[in-house]
Design a protein around this motif. Structure first.
Motif, PDB file in Angstrom:
ATOM      1  N   LEU A  59       0.832  -1.206   0.000  1.00 46.13           N
ATOM      2  CA  LEU A  59       0.000   0.000   0.000  1.00 46.13           C
ATOM      3  C   LEU A  59       0.859   1.246   0.000  1.00 46.13           C
ATOM      4  O   LEU A  59       0.605   2.199  -0.740  1.00 46.13           O
ATOM      5  CB  LEU A  59      -0.925   0.002   1.223  1.00 46.13           C
ATOM      6  N   THR A  60       1.897   1.256   0.832  1.00 51.42           N
ATOM      7  CA  THR A  60       2.792   2.405   0.897  1.00 51.42           C
ATOM      8  C   THR A  60       3.566   2.575  -0.407  1.00 51.42           C
ATOM      9  O   THR A  60       3.794   3.697  -0.869  1.00 51.42           O
ATOM     10  CB  THR A  60       3.775   2.250   2.070  1.00 51.42           C
ATOM     11  N   GLU A  61       3.948   1.461  -1.026  1.00 51.57           N
ATOM     12  CA  GLU A  61       4.760   1.521  -2.235  1.00 51.57           C
ATOM     13  C   GLU A  61       3.957   1.927  -3.471  1.00 51.57           C
ATOM     14  O   GLU A  61       4.468   2.647  -4.341  1.00 51.57           O
ATOM     15  CB  GLU A  61       5.412   0.168  -2.487  1.00 51.57           C
ATOM     16  N   LEU A  62       2.718   1.453  -3.571  1.00 48.33           N
ATOM     17  CA  LEU A  62       1.950   1.648  -4.796  1.00 48.33           C
ATOM     18  C   LEU A  62       0.836   2.676  -4.674  1.00 48.33           C
ATOM     19  O   LEU A  62       0.322   3.151  -5.688  1.00 48.33           O
ATOM     20  CB  LEU A  62       1.365   0.312  -5.255  1.00 48.33           C
ATOM     21  N   THR A  63       0.436   3.002  -3.449  1.00 50.89           N
ATOM     22  CA  THR A  63      -0.616   4.004  -3.268  1.00 50.89           C
ATOM     23  C   THR A  63      -0.392   4.697  -1.928  1.00 50.89           C
ATOM     24  O   THR A  63       0.544   5.461  -1.782  1.00 50.89           O
ATOM     25  CB  THR A  63      -2.019   3.353  -3.383  1.00 50.89           C
ATOM     26  N   THR A  64      -1.194   4.431  -0.931  1.00 47.68           N
ATOM     27  CA  THR A  64      -1.038   4.978   0.411  1.00 47.68           C
ATOM     28  C   THR A  64      -1.782   4.075   1.381  1.00 47.68           C
ATOM     29  O   THR A  64      -2.818   3.506   1.022  1.00 47.68           O
ATOM     30  CB  THR A  64      -1.587   6.417   0.513  1.00 47.68           C
ATOM     31  N   PRO A  65      -1.297   3.909   2.619  1.00 48.01           N
ATOM     32  CA  PRO A  65      -2.041   3.107   3.591  1.00 48.01           C
ATOM     33  C   PRO A  65      -3.376   3.730   3.974  1.00 48.01           C
ATOM     34  O   PRO A  65      -4.210   3.074   4.585  1.00 48.01           O
ATOM     35  CB  PRO A  65      -1.093   3.044   4.798  1.00 48.01           C
ATOM     36  N   CYS A  66      -3.588   4.989   3.564  1.00 48.08           N
ATOM     37  CA  CYS A  66      -4.840   5.678   3.869  1.00 48.08           C
ATOM     38  C   CYS A  66      -5.850   5.584   2.735  1.00 48.08           C
ATOM     39  O   CYS A  66      -6.909   6.202   2.803  1.00 48.08           O
ATOM     40  CB  CYS A  66      -4.569   7.154   4.161  1.00 48.08           C
TER      41      CYS A  66
END
Length: 235
Positions: A59-66
């Motif tokens: 999530l952090t690498e490809l988009t956001t954890p949010c």
């Protein structure tokens, strides 16, 4: 010992020839669904934790954890020594692409196909070799797959499918779901040639928080995110 993907198709065909006549032996729930802390196929729980965290990290690498729909997957080659090798990752890409089928698992499978068949990549497999190689790969996803994705996992022939947050939890927290558990997909796919193991609810204390804030403003945002009105945004 790692045999490497170039030898996998031949190994897979041999294994399939041994198991196809015995499919009835693994169609019952106790043969498919494994408790999350078990050592399965020689892989300890600590290794499962590592790769579930790696799925979350996608999530952090490809988009956001949010992101609102934080469904993420990692596909792993456990025939490699140690923890195994990461082949690819994927996250839910519905809103980014407009393709309603690009859930995290489907995105990861597509990414893996591209990686495995890339003529300049590390594997350089043909299309048929890449398709066969899935039978020795494991798919980790931070939430239980919908019936579409669970069926895709079975059609791909993955050796293992490991999920975090359950569909029951998603429904309880307000997520719209097709309420058919992965276990039922596995129980009804005994005609397919590759047997698979299903390991459910691994590391839910870390996967659940990604799915608890969207419909309940009282729930905290995931780590690294903070509330802005009804949404969670990167801190």
């Amino acid at each position: 010992m790692s045999y490497g993907f170039k030898r996998l198709p031949f190994i897979i065909l041999y294994i399939c020839s041994l198991t196809s006549a015995h499919q009835h032996l693994w169609t019952s729930p106790e043969d498919v669904l494994i408790r999350p802390d078990a050592t399965v196929n020689g892989i300890p729980f600590s290794t499962r934790v590592h790769w579930m965290r790696r799925a979350n990290q996608a999530l952090t690498e490809l988009t956001t954890p949010c992101t609102f729909a934080p469904f993420a997957s990692a596909i792993v080659n456990h025939t490699a020594p140690g923890l195994g090798d990461l082949v690819c990752i994927g996250v839910n890409s519905n809103s980014r692409t407009g393709n309603p089928t690009l859930h995290g698992e489907i995105a990861a499978i597509n990414n893996c196909t591209a990686v495995l068949t890339d003529p300049s990549g590390p594997y350089k497999l043909s299309a048929s070799q890449a398709q066969a190689a899935f039978a020795q790969l494991s798919l980790y996803t931070n939430a239980e797959s919908c019936p579409m994705c669970a069926s895709a996992i079975r059609w791909a022939g993955f050796r293992e499918y490991i999920y975090g947050t359950s569909i029951d939890t998603l429904v309880r927290e307000g997520w719209a779901q097709i309420r058919l558990p992965s276990l039922e997909i596995f129980r009804q796919s005994f005609d397919l040639p590759n047997p698979a193991r299903l390991i459910g609810e691994v590391l839910t204390n870390e996967t659940d928080p990604f799915f608890l804030w969207q419909f309940n403003p009282q729930n905290p945002c995931p780590v690294g995110c903070s509330r802005v009105g009804s949404s969670c945004r990167p801190s």
